[in-house]
Design an enzyme around this catalytic site. Structure first.
Site, PDB file in Angstrom:
ATOM      1  N   TRP A 157      -4.275   6.020   9.162  1.00 23.75           N
ATOM      2  CA  TRP A 157      -4.669   4.963   8.228  1.00 23.75           C
ATOM      3  C   TRP A 157      -6.101   4.515   8.523  1.00 23.75           C
ATOM      4  O   TRP A 157      -6.326   3.595   9.306  1.00 23.75           O
ATOM      5  CB  TRP A 157      -3.712   3.761   8.350  1.00 23.75           C
ATOM      6  CG  TRP A 157      -2.333   4.086   7.878  1.00 23.75           C
ATOM      7  CD1 TRP A 157      -1.904   4.144   6.589  1.00 23.75           C
ATOM      8  CD2 TRP A 157      -1.184   4.407   8.691  1.00 23.75           C
ATOM      9  NE1 TRP A 157      -0.568   4.483   6.544  1.00 23.75           N
ATOM     10  CE2 TRP A 157      -0.093   4.648   7.813  1.00 23.75           C
ATOM     11  CE3 TRP A 157      -0.958   4.521  10.066  1.00 23.75           C
ATOM     12  CZ2 TRP A 157       1.173   4.983   8.265  1.00 23.75           C
ATOM     13  CZ3 TRP A 157       0.304   4.860  10.514  1.00 23.75           C
ATOM     14  CH2 TRP A 157       1.356   5.095   9.623  1.00 23.75           C
ATOM     15  N   HIS A 177      -1.384  -0.309   3.995  1.00 23.02           N
ATOM     16  CA  HIS A 177      -0.125   0.031   3.309  1.00 23.02           C
ATOM     17  C   HIS A 177       0.645  -1.270   3.087  1.00 23.02           C
ATOM     18  O   HIS A 177       0.214  -2.340   3.543  1.00 23.02           O
ATOM     19  CB  HIS A 177       0.690   1.061   4.109  1.00 23.02           C
ATOM     20  CG  HIS A 177       0.874   0.733   5.563  1.00 23.02           C
ATOM     21  ND1 HIS A 177       1.615   1.513   6.410  1.00 23.02           N
ATOM     22  CD2 HIS A 177       0.420  -0.295   6.343  1.00 23.02           C
ATOM     23  CE1 HIS A 177       1.622   0.997   7.622  1.00 23.02           C
ATOM     24  NE2 HIS A 177       0.902  -0.100   7.608  1.00 23.02           N
ATOM     25  N   ARG A 203      -7.830   2.096   1.905  1.00 25.60           N
ATOM     26  CA  ARG A 203      -8.103   3.056   2.986  1.00 25.60           C
ATOM     27  C   ARG A 203      -9.572   3.445   2.975  1.00 25.60           C
ATOM     28  O   ARG A 203     -10.133   3.730   1.901  1.00 25.60           O
ATOM     29  CB  ARG A 203      -7.264   4.324   2.801  1.00 25.60           C
ATOM     30  CG  ARG A 203      -5.793   4.029   2.679  1.00 25.60           C
ATOM     31  CD  ARG A 203      -4.957   4.623   3.743  1.00 25.60           C
ATOM     32  NE  ARG A 203      -3.591   4.157   3.600  1.00 25.60           N
ATOM     33  CZ  ARG A 203      -2.523   4.945   3.558  1.00 25.60           C
ATOM     34  NH1 ARG A 203      -2.665   6.234   3.675  1.00 25.60           N
ATOM     35  NH2 ARG A 203      -1.325   4.430   3.444  1.00 25.60           N
ATOM     36  N   GLN A 217       0.809   0.398  -3.899  1.00 29.99           N
ATOM     37  CA  GLN A 217       2.032   0.942  -3.291  1.00 29.99           C
ATOM     38  C   GLN A 217       3.226   0.080  -3.677  1.00 29.99           C
ATOM     39  O   GLN A 217       3.076  -1.092  -4.030  1.00 29.99           O
ATOM     40  CB  GLN A 217       1.922   0.940  -1.754  1.00 29.99           C
ATOM     41  CG  GLN A 217       0.971   1.998  -1.218  1.00 29.99           C
ATOM     42  CD  GLN A 217       1.133   2.238   0.284  1.00 29.99           C
ATOM     43  OE1 GLN A 217       1.658   1.417   1.011  1.00 29.99           O
ATOM     44  NE2 GLN A 217       0.659   3.394   0.739  1.00 29.99           N
ATOM     45  N   VAL A 260       9.576   4.211  11.740  1.00 29.02           N
ATOM     46  CA  VAL A 260      10.895   4.683  11.290  1.00 29.02           C
ATOM     47  C   VAL A 260      11.389   5.796  12.211  1.00 29.02           C
ATOM     48  O   VAL A 260      10.592   6.508  12.825  1.00 29.02           O
ATOM     49  CB  VAL A 260      10.864   5.206   9.825  1.00 29.02           C
ATOM     50  CG1 VAL A 260      10.773   4.059   8.842  1.00 29.02           C
ATOM     51  CG2 VAL A 260       9.748   6.201   9.616  1.00 29.02           C
ATOM     52  N   ALA A 314      13.602   2.304   4.833  1.00 28.52           N
ATOM     53  CA  ALA A 314      12.362   1.843   4.201  1.00 28.52           C
ATOM     54  C   ALA A 314      11.663   3.032   3.579  1.00 28.52           C
ATOM     55  O   ALA A 314      11.862   4.176   3.997  1.00 28.52           O
ATOM     56  CB  ALA A 314      11.461   1.179   5.242  1.00 28.52           C
TER      57      ALA A 314
END
Ligand code: FA5
Length: 346
Positions: A157, A177, A203, A217, A260, A314
């Protein structure tokens, strides 16, 4: 004879008044003849030099002339006003037979339209729509998501930093994000959780046909007892079938996001060639749609949510890329060039 001067003045004043073509000339006339330094005032001032007899006659004549000229001025002003009104009625007459001018109407940007469709779908699946800040703290954008300052995953990122240091460190940024809203929401709410978070992300990237420095997003987060990858897959499959047709399939491939475990890149079979391989999907039959996964148990625990009892999933999708697929637009940069030839088509 002084009285002759009054008579002479009267003749000139009446002549000039009758010739005044408009309000501007009328005003100039008033200053010239009736103003404080005007010609009639001059006559009245000159009375001091006259004999008593002359003062009487000239004074009376000058005062009478003053009244006469003031009345004449008003009458001339009325005449000119009426003439200008008549002229504007004649020349400005409406032609009711002319065709009407086209009404230019604004509309919702295609990315906004798609965003509303996606949010409607999630709303109907029981998700609440939540928004959060675009200027964000490092803590929510990275640290709280298990991406500490020296973690190599930060390279995923590229970040626009806001030039301000807190405790000697850069810690304010444009969010890269919408995932920071996972942390913000879990700080305040406990399971069951089902939210969809639309919003802009930024970004520090060079732009090309599939990369923009600003994107929209939609993040989803669900935390409850017994949630697993099957629920994640079912939710996303339902979304893509609503958008791209009931025959769509999706594929999850292992991928890495520090927040995650397991993480997945989600692809949808190409709706142009039904997965056979074509120009749209670069021959692969699949189109990369988003990143997703099961919320990392360490994150649940750090939010005071017992990871032995609760699990969560997610996902985060980029709407500009999704909109390219949805509307068949080949270059992401077209969305924000504000070219009406493109935007008028939606
Ligand atoms: C993320 O941003 C993760 N936060 C997604 C996520 C959420 C993973 C929750 C796991 C759980 P990624 O960097 O891959 O992941 O970006 C997600 C989507 O944003 C991409 O699939 C793509 O559609 C879009 N995207 C990313 N970078 C750009 C860019 N430069 N221009 C346009 N769209 C982009």
């Amino acid at each position: 004879m002084p009285n002759d001067a009054v008579t002479q003045l009267r003749t000139e004043a009446r002549k000039a008044l009758d010739a005044a073509p408009d309000q501007g000339a009328l005003d100039a006339w008033r200053v010239d003849f009736l103003g404080r330094k005007g010609r009639l005032t001059g006559v009245l001032r000159g009375l001091a030099d006259l004999s008593i007899e002359e003062k009487k006659t000239v004074g009376a004549a000058a005062n009478a002339l003053k009244l006469e000229l003031e009345e004449a001025f008003d009458a001339r002003a009325d005449t000119l006003r009426l003439a200008s009104l008549t002229k504007s009625i004649e020349t400005g007459r409406l032609d009711v037979t002319l065709p009407e001018r086209p009404h230019l109407q604004g509309g919702l940007h295609p990315v906004t339209q798609l965003s509303r469709k996606i949010l409607d779908a999630f709303r109907s699946m029981g998700f609440s729509i939540i928004e959060g800040p675009e200027v964000e703290l490092d803590h929510y954008n990275f640290e709280g998501l298990r991406i500490p300052a020296d973690h190599p995953a930060r390279d995923m990122w590229d970040t626009f930093w806001v030039d301000e240091e807190v405790d000697g460190r850069r810690s304010i940024l444009m969010r890269t994000h919408t995932s920071p809203m996972q942390i913000r929401f879990m700080e305040e709410h406990k399971p069951p959780i089902r939210i969809a978070v639309p919003g802009r992300a930024y970004r520090f990237e060079a732009t090309d046909t599939t990369h923009e420095w600003m994107m929209t997003q939609v993040e989803i987060l669900a935390v409850d007892e017994g949630l697993n990858m099957g629920h994640l897959k079912g939710t996303l499959l339902d979304l893509f079938r609503r958008l791209f047709g009931q025959e769509r399939q999706i594929r999850l491939q292992a991928s890495y996001f520090p927040f995650v475990e397991p993480g997945a890149e989600v692809a949808m079979d190409c709706y142009v060639c039904n997965g056979k391989g074509c120009q749209s999907c670069h021959g692969s039959g699949w189109i990369e749609m988003l990143g997703a996964g099961m919320v990392h148990p360490e994150i649940l625990d750090s939010m005071g949510i017992d990871s032995r009892k609760y699990t969560g999933f997610a996902a985060g999708m980029g709407l500009e890329r999704l909109a390219m697929q949805y509307y068949g637009v080949p270059d992401i940069r077209w969305w924000y060039q504000n070219d009406l030839r493109l935007l008028n088509q939606f």
